[in-house]
Write an enzyme that holds these catalytic residues in place. Structure first.
Site, PDB file in Angstrom:
ATOM      1  N   ASP A  29       3.372  -9.785  57.994  1.00 55.21           N
ATOM      2  CA  ASP A  29       4.655  -9.918  57.305  1.00 55.21           C
ATOM      3  C   ASP A  29       4.719 -11.120  56.370  1.00 55.21           C
ATOM      4  OD1 ASP A  29       7.261  -9.096  56.719  1.00 55.21           O
ATOM      5  OD2 ASP A  29       8.086 -10.589  58.059  1.00 55.21           O
ATOM      6  N   ASP A  38       5.560  -7.043  45.153  1.00 56.78           N
ATOM      7  CA  ASP A  38       6.583  -7.682  45.990  1.00 56.78           C
ATOM      8  C   ASP A  38       5.970  -8.884  46.696  1.00 56.78           C
ATOM      9  OD1 ASP A  38       8.649  -8.433  47.590  1.00 56.78           O
ATOM     10  OD2 ASP A  38       8.763  -6.577  48.752  1.00 56.78           O
ATOM     11  N   HIS A  53       4.993  -0.983  47.531  1.00 62.08           N
ATOM     12  CA  HIS A  53       5.202  -2.393  47.226  1.00 62.08           C
ATOM     13  C   HIS A  53       3.883  -3.088  47.532  1.00 62.08           C
ATOM     14  CE1 HIS A  53       9.879  -2.936  47.335  1.00 62.08           C
ATOM     15  NE2 HIS A  53       9.460  -2.161  46.358  1.00 62.08           N
ATOM     16  N   HIS A 108       3.785  -5.029  55.496  1.00 64.68           N
ATOM     17  CA  HIS A 108       4.679  -4.662  56.587  1.00 64.68           C
ATOM     18  C   HIS A 108       3.975  -3.971  57.745  1.00 64.68           C
ATOM     19  CE1 HIS A 108       8.798  -4.801  54.322  1.00 64.68           C
ATOM     20  NE2 HIS A 108       8.124  -5.936  54.257  1.00 64.68           N
ATOM     21  N   TRP A 134      15.765  -0.966  52.214  1.00 64.89           N
ATOM     22  CA  TRP A 134      15.092  -1.688  53.296  1.00 64.89           C
ATOM     23  C   TRP A 134      16.121  -2.528  54.024  1.00 64.89           C
ATOM     24  CZ3 TRP A 134      14.734  -7.029  54.090  1.00 64.89           C
ATOM     25  CH2 TRP A 134      13.971  -7.400  55.195  1.00 64.89           C
ATOM     26  N   ASP A 146       5.025  -0.910  52.042  1.00 60.02           N
ATOM     27  CA  ASP A 146       4.716  -2.279  51.641  1.00 60.02           C
ATOM     28  C   ASP A 146       3.529  -2.705  52.479  1.00 60.02           C
ATOM     29  OD1 ASP A 146       4.659  -5.185  51.814  1.00 60.02           O
ATOM     30  OD2 ASP A 146       6.647  -5.215  50.906  1.00 60.02           O
ATOM     31  N   GLU A 162      11.906   2.217  52.988  1.00 60.25           N
ATOM     32  CA  GLU A 162      10.788   1.324  53.270  1.00 60.25           C
ATOM     33  C   GLU A 162      10.681   1.014  54.752  1.00 60.25           C
ATOM     34  OE1 GLU A 162       9.133  -3.085  51.854  1.00 60.25           O
ATOM     35  OE2 GLU A 162      11.044  -2.315  51.107  1.00 60.25           O
ATOM     36  N   LYS A 184       8.810  -0.891  58.191  1.00 59.57           N
ATOM     37  CA  LYS A 184       8.322  -2.211  58.594  1.00 59.57           C
ATOM     38  C   LYS A 184       7.910  -2.147  60.053  1.00 59.57           C
ATOM     39  CE  LYS A 184       9.397  -7.067  57.930  1.00 59.57           C
ATOM     40  NZ  LYS A 184      10.286  -7.988  57.216  1.00 59.57           N
ATOM     41  N   ASP A 190       4.271 -12.335  52.254  1.00 62.08           N
ATOM     42  CA  ASP A 190       4.237 -11.810  50.893  1.00 62.08           C
ATOM     43  C   ASP A 190       3.538 -12.812  49.989  1.00 62.08           C
ATOM     44  OD1 ASP A 190       6.198  -9.266  50.770  1.00 62.08           O
ATOM     45  OD2 ASP A 190       6.960 -10.711  52.219  1.00 62.08           O
TER      46      ASP A 190
END
Length: 415
Positions: free
Chosen positions: A290, A322, A282, A258, A181, A255, A222, A224, A292
């Site tokens: 965005d 994550d 993830h 993302h 990433w 993810d 990954e 985004k 986590d």
């Protein structure tokens, strides 16, 4: 077996679910625990702070400052999380002997030997991530940089990470998922969208020229949509990363923090499974965009787990967490995330997917809705308690007493 579990077992049998089978599958499901929750994504190879469009908010006491402290905290968290796990490392967690240092393009397996020993003693597999952020050469673009020296530095870094990943697999006897990433992008409207992506593609082509055993190392890419500092243009967009992964035999990684708030990863899982041999996730909890946040047993987490289980291909999906939250007890954050995602998997394993699919295919949508609603109040909690008891882990909130004692005895003494 306690009476509550026996009653739950009978109730689930009425809808065609074998709780013993569900418990067995839940125990075998492997979740990769991310090391970076324990120290706010700082690592051990730099004195600098976190950068590259990533933010950890909060200053809760007790952050791990050394490899030994981080390992101690990981042990405590895993002791409270039932089931099988791997440990997910970033390259910035290299451990150097006194007086030794290697920049990221020169990292070697020996710099992770202590992590390998830690994992082997506990029967853990290891996953890995190049760290293309929090570095002087990551202040602008990395693998898409127009500066050839910087681009080459990061190419060599990722190549080094492939060698380290194969070392992990050889030592642990388990395949290593190595995820690429990059934070590359632009805050405002770009003049050139093609150029950075062309350079990123060139970098990936050079990286993949590094020989490695594809049965031991699963390289993932990954995607985004956007992030802090790259609001207008992200080089590694979903279209680019998914397309490159499919064209070059890599594993796509999603993810769920993302994507745009109106997108859900759960809806994308089936598409990627139909077009790829493997898939990596993830799992986090995105709030707005965005971000986590600690994984909780919310609707999207349950829906992601449902798609994993319903696909019948759970073994083809690498499941990792994550998130990074410094506003709360970091060990508790790990435990909540690990337990919540495993509860989501249990919920999916206790769902009669074949029955629901038959209702959908026969267009019995009213009955489908009725059964879906009834499932929400089925006695999953009793099955979870039985699972935890068999794993030797506290089922209810009592595990937090252990975390509180650890905070008082260990974390608050870190000054």
């Amino acid at each position: 077996m306690n009476a509550l579990y026996e009653a739950a077992k009978q109730r689930y049998a009425e809808i065609g679910i074998d709780t013993e089978e569900a418990i067995a599958k839940l125990g075998d499901a492997v979740i990769s625990m991310h090391c970076w929750q324990g120290d706010d994504v700082l690592g051990f190879d730099s004195e600098g702070g976190l950068s590259g469009g990533i933010q950890t908010t909060g200053n809760y006491p007790g952050r791990a400052r050394t490899p030994d402290e981080l390992m101690q905290d990981i042990d405590k968290a895993l002791s409270l999380a039932p089931g099988k796990h791997k440990l997910n490392l970033h390259a910035c967690y290299a451990i150097f002997e006194k007086g030794e240092f290697a920049d990221r393009d020169a990292l070697e397996p020996k710099h992770f030997a202590k992590w390998v020993a830690f994992a082997k003693e506990r029967g853990l597999g290891l996953d890995f991530n190049p760290t293309c952020f929090s570095h002087p050469k990551a202040e602008g673009l990395t693998l898409s940089s127009p500066d050839e020296a910087i681009r080459t530095f990061w190419v060599n870094h990722v190549k080094a990470c492939i060698r380290i990943s194969e070392y992990f697999a050889d030592e642990t006897g388990m395949p290593c998922v190595m995820n690429i990433w990059i934070p590359d992008g632009l805050k405002d409207t770009p003049a050139d969208r093609m150029g950075p992506r062309a350079r990123f593609k060139k970098s990936l082509d050079e990286i993949l020229a590094q020989p490695y055993d594809k049965k031991k190392v699963y390289i993932t890419l990954e995607s985004k949509v956007f992030g802090i500092g790259v609001e207008s243009y992200t080089v590694g967009s979903a279209e680019f990363t998914l397309g490159y992964a499919s064209a070059n035999g890599l594993v796509p990684l999603m993810d769920n923090g993302h994507y745009h708030p109106t997108e859900v990863v759960s809806d994308k899982i089936s598409s990627l499974l139909l077009l790829n041999e493997k898939l990596a996730l993830h799992v986090t909890r995105g709030v707005r965009w965005d971000s986590d946040h600690v994984v909780r047993l919310d609707d999207e987490t349950k829906e992601i787990a449902k798609e994993i289980v319903a696909s019948g291909r759970m073994d083809d999906i690498a499941m990792a967490l994550d998130f990074f939250d410094a506003s709360i007890n970091r060990i508790a954050a790990w435990v909540v995330g690990l337990r919540s995602f495993r509860k989501a998997l249990l919920s999916a394993l206790l769902t009669p997917h074949a029955t629901l699919t038959a209702l959908q295919d026969s267009q019995q949508f009213t009955k489908l809705m009725v059964l879906q609603e009834e499932l929400k109040t089925m006695p999953m909690g009793a099955v979870w308690e039985e699972f935890c008891a068999r794993q030797g882990v506290v089922a209810g909130e009592g595990w937090f007493d252990t975390v509180t004692a650890y905070e008082n005895d260990v974390l608050l003494k870190r000054v």
